[in-house]
Write a protein that holds these residues in place. Structure first.
Motif, PDB file in Angstrom:
ATOM      1  N   ILE A 176      -6.582   2.552  -8.441  1.00  0.00           N
ATOM      2  CA  ILE A 176      -7.139   3.908  -8.399  1.00  0.00           C
ATOM      3  C   ILE A 176      -6.044   4.979  -8.465  1.00  0.00           C
ATOM      4  CG2 ILE A 176      -9.190   3.128  -7.146  1.00  0.00           C
ATOM      5  CD1 ILE A 176      -8.112   4.593  -4.658  1.00  0.00           C
TER       6      ILE A 176
ATOM      7  N   PRO B 251      -9.857   6.764  -1.268  1.00  0.00           N
ATOM      8  CA  PRO B 251      -8.771   6.010  -0.629  1.00  0.00           C
ATOM      9  C   PRO B 251      -9.328   5.098   0.469  1.00  0.00           C
ATOM     10  CG  PRO B 251      -8.283   8.366  -0.709  1.00  0.00           C
ATOM     11  CD  PRO B 251      -9.715   8.201  -1.073  1.00  0.00           C
ATOM     12  N   ASP B 252      -8.531   4.137   0.872  1.00  0.00           N
ATOM     13  CA  ASP B 252      -8.935   3.284   1.994  1.00  0.00           C
ATOM     14  C   ASP B 252      -9.005   4.109   3.271  1.00  0.00           C
ATOM     15  OD1 ASP B 252      -8.767   0.281   0.993  1.00  0.00           O
ATOM     16  OD2 ASP B 252      -7.102   1.379   0.103  1.00  0.00           O
TER      17      ASP B 252
ATOM     18  N   GLY C 189     -10.751   7.759  -7.093  1.00  0.00           N
ATOM     19  CA  GLY C 189     -11.630   6.951  -6.254  1.00  0.00           C
ATOM     20  C   GLY C 189     -11.295   7.209  -4.794  1.00  0.00           C
TER      21      GLY C 189
ATOM     22  N   VAL D 152      -3.719   4.159   0.316  1.00  0.00           N
ATOM     23  CA  VAL D 152      -4.374   3.256  -0.618  1.00  0.00           C
ATOM     24  C   VAL D 152      -3.702   1.896  -0.485  1.00  0.00           C
ATOM     25  CG1 VAL D 152      -4.911   2.781  -3.037  1.00  0.00           C
ATOM     26  CG2 VAL D 152      -4.929   5.148  -2.194  1.00  0.00           C
ATOM     27  N   SER D 153      -4.493   0.875  -0.170  1.00  0.00           N
ATOM     28  CA  SER D 153      -3.959  -0.479   0.016  1.00  0.00           C
ATOM     29  C   SER D 153      -3.492  -1.062  -1.314  1.00  0.00           C
ATOM     30  CB  SER D 153      -5.032  -1.388   0.629  1.00  0.00           C
ATOM     31  OG  SER D 153      -6.101  -1.558  -0.297  1.00  0.00           O
TER      32      SER D 153
ATOM     33  N   GLY E  36       0.827  -1.191   0.000  1.00  0.00           N
ATOM     34  CA  GLY E  36       0.000   0.000   0.000  1.00  0.00           C
ATOM     35  C   GLY E  36       0.868   1.249   0.000  1.00  0.00           C
TER      36      GLY E  36
ATOM     37  N   ALA F 247      -4.376  -3.767  -2.656  1.00  0.00           N
ATOM     38  CA  ALA F 247      -5.507  -4.332  -3.390  1.00  0.00           C
ATOM     39  C   ALA F 247      -6.234  -3.283  -4.236  1.00  0.00           C
ATOM     40  CB  ALA F 247      -6.495  -4.977  -2.415  1.00  0.00           C
ATOM     41  N   ARG F 248      -6.039  -2.003  -3.908  1.00  0.00           N
ATOM     42  CA  ARG F 248      -6.765  -0.938  -4.603  1.00  0.00           C
ATOM     43  C   ARG F 248      -5.837  -0.002  -5.372  1.00  0.00           C
ATOM     44  NH1 ARG F 248      -9.844   2.358  -1.818  1.00  0.00           N
ATOM     45  NH2 ARG F 248     -11.196   2.559  -3.605  1.00  0.00           N
ATOM     46  N   GLN F 249      -4.631  -0.456  -5.678  1.00  0.00           N
ATOM     47  CA  GLN F 249      -3.653   0.387  -6.373  1.00  0.00           C
ATOM     48  C   GLN F 249      -4.136   0.858  -7.748  1.00  0.00           C
ATOM     49  OE1 GLN F 249      -0.138   1.240  -5.240  1.00  0.00           O
ATOM     50  NE2 GLN F 249      -1.457   1.021  -3.473  1.00  0.00           N
TER      51      GLN F 249
END
Length: 186
Positions: A100, A110-111, A108, A93-94, A69, A96-98
């Motif tokens: 974005i 962020p975590d 999008g 941002v984790s 992240g 898993a969500r890179q």
């Protein structure tokens, strides 16, 4: 008797990324919230000191967690919707969500988002931006209040739900800020 005249007003168009990219670089924070420009003054030094400590702690936890992240801090543009472009004080941002993460913006929610309150940003951070982060899917929001020495933590209890009731952590009570998003953080 005179005639009654009805005047139709043309609604003002909501601002977009096109407008955001044309805001002046004048030392103030320019954001778009629900299509309206919101301008806040440059933060005070206490705000910057608190933010510096948060950045160090979150960055260290992100790197030591080895989850891939990434942490960013203001000014980093976050596009929540075509009419919502904000600059959180800190975001994570984790791995898993890179997806974005784009070249110039985070596209999008962020975590994790942190907003450090300043006199000029208090109302915007605690109401307008909090509502947008919740609506567009941030997992966790920290509202850091240096004047009260507290952090209010808002967490999404499950996917598709809003934030639960905030947990208020106090420096006076020596409470420790942790998050399931960054297990190495305390």
């Amino acid at each position: 008797m005179g005639e009654i005249t009805v005047q139709t007003l043309t609604p003002t168009a909501k601002l977009t990324l096109y407008d955001y990219e044309r805001f002046p670089e004048d030392g103030q924070r320019h954001e778009i919230i629900d299509g309206v420009e919101v301008v806040t003054a440059q933060p005070v030094l206490r705000h910057q000191r608190v933010l510096r400590r948060l950045v160090r702690a979150v960055d260290t936890a992100a790197e030591s967690g080895n989850d891939g992240g990434e942490m960013f801090f203001a000014p980093t543009g976050v596009i929540l919707s075509p009419h919502d472009i904000v600059e959180p004080d800190l975001l994570y941002v984790s791995a898993a969500r890179q997806a974005i993460l784009e070249l110039k913006y985070v596209h999008g929610a962020p975590d994790l988002v942190a907003e450090v309150l300043s006199p000029s940003s208090r109302r915007t951070d605690e109401t307008l931006k909090k509502a947008r982060y919740e609506l567009f899917g941030a997992v966790e929001l920290w509202i850091v209040d240096p004047d009260a020495d507290v952090v209010r933590v808002y967490r999404r209890e499950r996917v598709g739900s809003g934030f639960g009731l905030p947990i208020e952590l106090s420096a006076e009570r020596e409470e420790v800020l942790t998050t399931p998003l960054l297990p190495a953080l305390s």
